[in-house]
Design a protein around this motif. Structure first.
Motif, PDB file in Angstrom:
ATOM      1  N   ALA A   1       0.834  -1.208   0.000  1.00  0.00           N
ATOM      2  CA  ALA A   1       0.000   0.000   0.000  1.00  0.00           C
ATOM      3  C   ALA A   1       0.868   1.257   0.000  1.00  0.00           C
ATOM      4  O   ALA A   1       0.619   2.201  -0.739  1.00  0.00           O
ATOM      5  N   ALA A   2       1.922   1.236   0.826  1.00  0.00           N
ATOM      6  CA  ALA A   2       2.803   2.408   0.915  1.00  0.00           C
ATOM      7  C   ALA A   2       3.503   2.656  -0.419  1.00  0.00           C
ATOM      8  O   ALA A   2       3.592   3.792  -0.895  1.00  0.00           O
ATOM      9  N   PHE A   3       3.943   1.572  -1.039  1.00  0.00           N
ATOM     10  CA  PHE A   3       4.668   1.683  -2.298  1.00  0.00           C
ATOM     11  C   PHE A   3       3.760   2.271  -3.370  1.00  0.00           C
ATOM     12  O   PHE A   3       4.142   3.165  -4.125  1.00  0.00           O
ATOM     13  N   LYS A   4       2.519   1.783  -3.386  1.00  0.00           N
ATOM     14  CA  LYS A   4       1.556   2.259  -4.381  1.00  0.00           C
ATOM     15  C   LYS A   4       1.282   3.758  -4.205  1.00  0.00           C
ATOM     16  O   LYS A   4       1.199   4.515  -5.165  1.00  0.00           O
ATOM     17  N   ALA A   5       1.146   4.171  -2.921  1.00  0.00           N
ATOM     18  CA  ALA A   5       0.883   5.587  -2.644  1.00  0.00           C
ATOM     19  C   ALA A   5       2.048   6.451  -3.122  1.00  0.00           C
ATOM     20  O   ALA A   5       1.850   7.500  -3.742  1.00  0.00           O
ATOM     21  N   VAL A   6       3.271   5.991  -2.855  1.00  0.00           N
ATOM     22  CA  VAL A   6       4.456   6.760  -3.250  1.00  0.00           C
ATOM     23  C   VAL A   6       4.553   6.847  -4.777  1.00  0.00           C
ATOM     24  O   VAL A   6       4.857   7.894  -5.340  1.00  0.00           O
ATOM     25  N   MET A   7       4.244   5.731  -5.448  1.00  0.00           N
ATOM     26  CA  MET A   7       4.303   5.722  -6.917  1.00  0.00           C
ATOM     27  C   MET A   7       3.245   6.651  -7.516  1.00  0.00           C
ATOM     28  O   MET A   7       3.355   7.080  -8.650  1.00  0.00           O
ATOM     29  N   SER A   8       2.201   6.956  -6.719  1.00  0.00           N
ATOM     30  CA  SER A   8       1.171   7.890  -7.209  1.00  0.00           C
ATOM     31  C   SER A   8       1.506   9.319  -6.813  1.00  0.00           C
ATOM     32  O   SER A   8       0.670  10.216  -6.894  1.00  0.00           O
TER      33      SER A   8
ATOM     34  N   LEU B   1      10.146  -0.811  17.544  1.00  0.00           N
ATOM     35  CA  LEU B   1       9.320  -1.284  16.439  1.00  0.00           C
ATOM     36  C   LEU B   1       9.426  -0.368  15.219  1.00  0.00           C
ATOM     37  O   LEU B   1       9.514  -0.835  14.085  1.00  0.00           O
ATOM     38  N   ALA B   2       9.441   0.950  15.481  1.00  0.00           N
ATOM     39  CA  ALA B   2       9.549   1.899  14.366  1.00  0.00           C
ATOM     40  C   ALA B   2      10.848   1.649  13.602  1.00  0.00           C
ATOM     41  O   ALA B   2      10.878   1.621  12.368  1.00  0.00           O
ATOM     42  N   GLU B   3      11.920   1.430  14.371  1.00  0.00           N
ATOM     43  CA  GLU B   3      13.223   1.201  13.758  1.00  0.00           C
ATOM     44  C   GLU B   3      13.225  -0.099  12.948  1.00  0.00           C
ATOM     45  O   GLU B   3      13.784  -0.169  11.854  1.00  0.00           O
ATOM     46  N   GLN B   4      12.558  -1.116  13.509  1.00  0.00           N
ATOM     47  CA  GLN B   4      12.512  -2.411  12.820  1.00  0.00           C
ATOM     48  C   GLN B   4      11.753  -2.302  11.492  1.00  0.00           C
ATOM     49  O   GLN B   4      12.200  -2.814  10.470  1.00  0.00           O
ATOM     50  N   HIS B   5      10.620  -1.604  11.519  1.00  0.00           N
ATOM     51  CA  HIS B   5       9.846  -1.413  10.280  1.00  0.00           C
ATOM     52  C   HIS B   5      10.682  -0.659   9.253  1.00  0.00           C
ATOM     53  O   HIS B   5      10.685  -0.995   8.072  1.00  0.00           O
ATOM     54  N   TYR B   6      11.366   0.370   9.717  1.00  0.00           N
ATOM     55  CA  TYR B   6      12.183   1.209   8.841  1.00  0.00           C
ATOM     56  C   TYR B   6      13.240   0.359   8.129  1.00  0.00           C
ATOM     57  O   TYR B   6      13.394   0.414   6.908  1.00  0.00           O
ATOM     58  N   LYS B   7      13.932  -0.470   8.933  1.00  0.00           N
ATOM     59  CA  LYS B   7      15.003  -1.290   8.331  1.00  0.00           C
ATOM     60  C   LYS B   7      14.442  -2.331   7.365  1.00  0.00           C
ATOM     61  O   LYS B   7      14.985  -2.543   6.285  1.00  0.00           O
TER      62      LYS B   7
ATOM     63  N   LEU C   1      13.546  -0.622   4.117  1.00  0.00           N
ATOM     64  CA  LEU C   1      14.706  -0.302   3.280  1.00  0.00           C
ATOM     65  C   LEU C   1      15.184  -1.547   2.542  1.00  0.00           C
ATOM     66  O   LEU C   1      15.518  -1.501   1.361  1.00  0.00           O
ATOM     67  N   ASN C   2      15.198  -2.694   3.241  1.00  0.00           N
ATOM     68  CA  ASN C   2      15.619  -3.945   2.592  1.00  0.00           C
ATOM     69  C   ASN C   2      14.690  -4.305   1.446  1.00  0.00           C
ATOM     70  O   ASN C   2      15.133  -4.706   0.371  1.00  0.00           O
ATOM     71  N   ARG C   3      13.384  -4.140   1.695  1.00  0.00           N
ATOM     72  CA  ARG C   3      12.420  -4.535   0.665  1.00  0.00           C
ATOM     73  C   ARG C   3      12.446  -3.601  -0.535  1.00  0.00           C
ATOM     74  O   ARG C   3      12.225  -4.028  -1.660  1.00  0.00           O
ATOM     75  N   LEU C   4      12.678  -2.312  -0.284  1.00  0.00           N
ATOM     76  CA  LEU C   4      12.640  -1.344  -1.377  1.00  0.00           C
ATOM     77  C   LEU C   4      13.817  -1.510  -2.326  1.00  0.00           C
ATOM     78  O   LEU C   4      13.712  -1.220  -3.512  1.00  0.00           O
ATOM     79  N   GLY C   5      14.968  -1.962  -1.765  1.00  0.00           N
ATOM     80  CA  GLY C   5      16.122  -2.170  -2.620  1.00  0.00           C
ATOM     81  C   GLY C   5      16.491  -0.911  -3.396  1.00  0.00           C
ATOM     82  O   GLY C   5      16.715   0.149  -2.819  1.00  0.00           O
ATOM     83  N   ASP C   6      16.488  -1.004  -4.731  1.00  0.00           N
ATOM     84  CA  ASP C   6      16.961   0.127  -5.553  1.00  0.00           C
ATOM     85  C   ASP C   6      15.850   1.036  -6.063  1.00  0.00           C
ATOM     86  O   ASP C   6      16.087   1.886  -6.900  1.00  0.00           O
ATOM     87  N   PHE C   7      14.629   0.828  -5.605  1.00  0.00           N
ATOM     88  CA  PHE C   7      13.557   1.712  -6.062  1.00  0.00           C
ATOM     89  C   PHE C   7      13.796   3.135  -5.556  1.00  0.00           C
ATOM     90  O   PHE C   7      14.308   3.323  -4.457  1.00  0.00           O
ATOM     91  N   PRO C   8      13.400   4.133  -6.324  1.00  0.00           N
ATOM     92  CA  PRO C   8      13.682   5.520  -5.935  1.00  0.00           C
ATOM     93  C   PRO C   8      12.707   6.045  -4.884  1.00  0.00           C
ATOM     94  O   PRO C   8      11.988   7.004  -5.110  1.00  0.00           O
TER      95      PRO C   8
END
Length: 338
Positions: A1-8, A21-27, A30-37
């Motif tokens: 959902a977050a990715f879709k919102a950003v792409m829009s 928990l915030a830090e864990q989600h953040y990390k 970042l791993n999942r996003l990889g090279d996406f801008p």
């Protein structure tokens, strides 16, 4: 959902109840996003003032796409350029916080995630004020958590810890009083001097807490004696035994959440819920422990939340009580008014 919102072309706020928990989600993100801008930022008490200010400036200019954080996110100085989605992890926010969140989201989509929604939230979704979707399929190779409920027995606690460490795992020992945490650490250490046993709680300063958690995650500590600071979403697959001292003091969804800290890999996990020897339990406490012992199957959080709603009542949709009975009006009348 977050990715879709950003792409829009929109920004996303990701709200978590604790710094860890915030830090864990953040990390993880970042791993999942990889090279996406996609640019992500983090706001919590672990982040230096200087970095926070930079993040806030970039946020206003629209240079941060996804912002992760704790309650810090809903303070007045956090201004989004164009917020499109709000993701809330866990229902650990009071009604006042939620009102502030509502101000953020008059025209913002919102997604709330919780294993055990509080009665009022659950009731809102049952009334179709909110849409609801359930995840009922557990991850592959997950096994239900074996739950033992009995009077406190130090020998059993020691045996449980020894068995877990013997199979290469780690243990959470939950004791929800900061004043006596160190006493518990000393008691356990005197019985098991060969293990590294340390404590963690919310009154520690940020660096010490981070250091302790990091050593625990990297298996430098075998037993972590802690308060309910570990309750929300900490994901450490190697911890497969949890011992809860004074289990009669917790609410149903709390117990469910705490038990969910173990069994996050393919090993069978154990949860020991101890209550004191010398006290008679209240009727509500007995009901709560019964519910927890009955629902050990995976994905049982929703059923647990329904039972919780039965015990605590549905709360007050128009005021700020999140639970309680509507005895004064009667449910039918209340629904008609609504």
């Amino acid at each position: 959902a977050a990715f879709k919102a950003v792409m829009s072309g929109k920004q996303v706020a990701f709200l978590a109840p604790t710094t860890i928990l915030a830090e864990q989600h953040y990390k993880n993100f970042l791993n999942r996003l990889g090279d996406f801008p996609v640019r992500a930022g983090l706001l919590s008490r672990m982040v230096t003032r200087k970095e926070q200010n930079k993040t806030l400036k970039d946020l206003q200019k629209g240079q941060v796409d996804i912002l992760f954080g704790t309650h810090r996110l809903i303070q007045k100085d956090v201004v989004f350029a164009d917020l499109g989605l709000l993701v809330i992890d866990e229902q650990r926010f009071g009604v006042k916080d939620k009102e502030r969140i509502k101000e953020l989201r008059t025209s913002v989509d919102s997604l709330s995630l919780s294993a055990t929604p509080i009665p009022r939230t659950l009731y809102m979704s049952l009334l179709r004020i909110r849409d609801m979707s359930l995840l009922t399929t557990p991850p592959i190779a997950r096994r239900p958590i074996k739950t033992v409920i009995q009077k406190y027995d130090p020998d059993l606690a020691e045996k449980a810890i020894r068995e877990e460490v013997a199979r290469g795992g780690q243990v959470f020992y939950l004791h929800n009083r900061v004043e006596t945490l160190n006493m518990v650490v000393r008691q356990l250490s005197s019985r098991m001097p060969e293990f590294i046993i340390e404590s963690a709680h919310g009154q520690m300063n940020g660096e010490d807490l981070e250091d302790t958690m990091r050593r625990f995650i990297h298996e430098g500590i075998q037993v972590l004696v802690s308060t309910t600071i570990i309750e929300n979403g900490i994901d450490i697959p190697n911890v497969n035994t949890i011992i809860i001292d004074r289990a009669d003091m917790y609410g149903v969804s709390q117990l469910y959440q705490l038990r969910g800290r173990v069994g996050r890999s393919d090993r069978e996990a154990m949860a020991y819920l101890f209550y004191p020897n010398d006290e008679t339990l209240s009727e509500v406490a007995i009901k709560r422990l019964q519910i927890i012992s009955q629902h050990t199957e995976l994905g049982g959080g929703f059923k647990v939340a329904m039972k919780d709603m039965e015990i605590r009542g549905t709360g007050n949709l128009l005021g700020k009580e999140q639970s309680g009975q509507l005895a004064s009006v009667g449910l039918d009348m209340f629904l008609k008014i609504l």
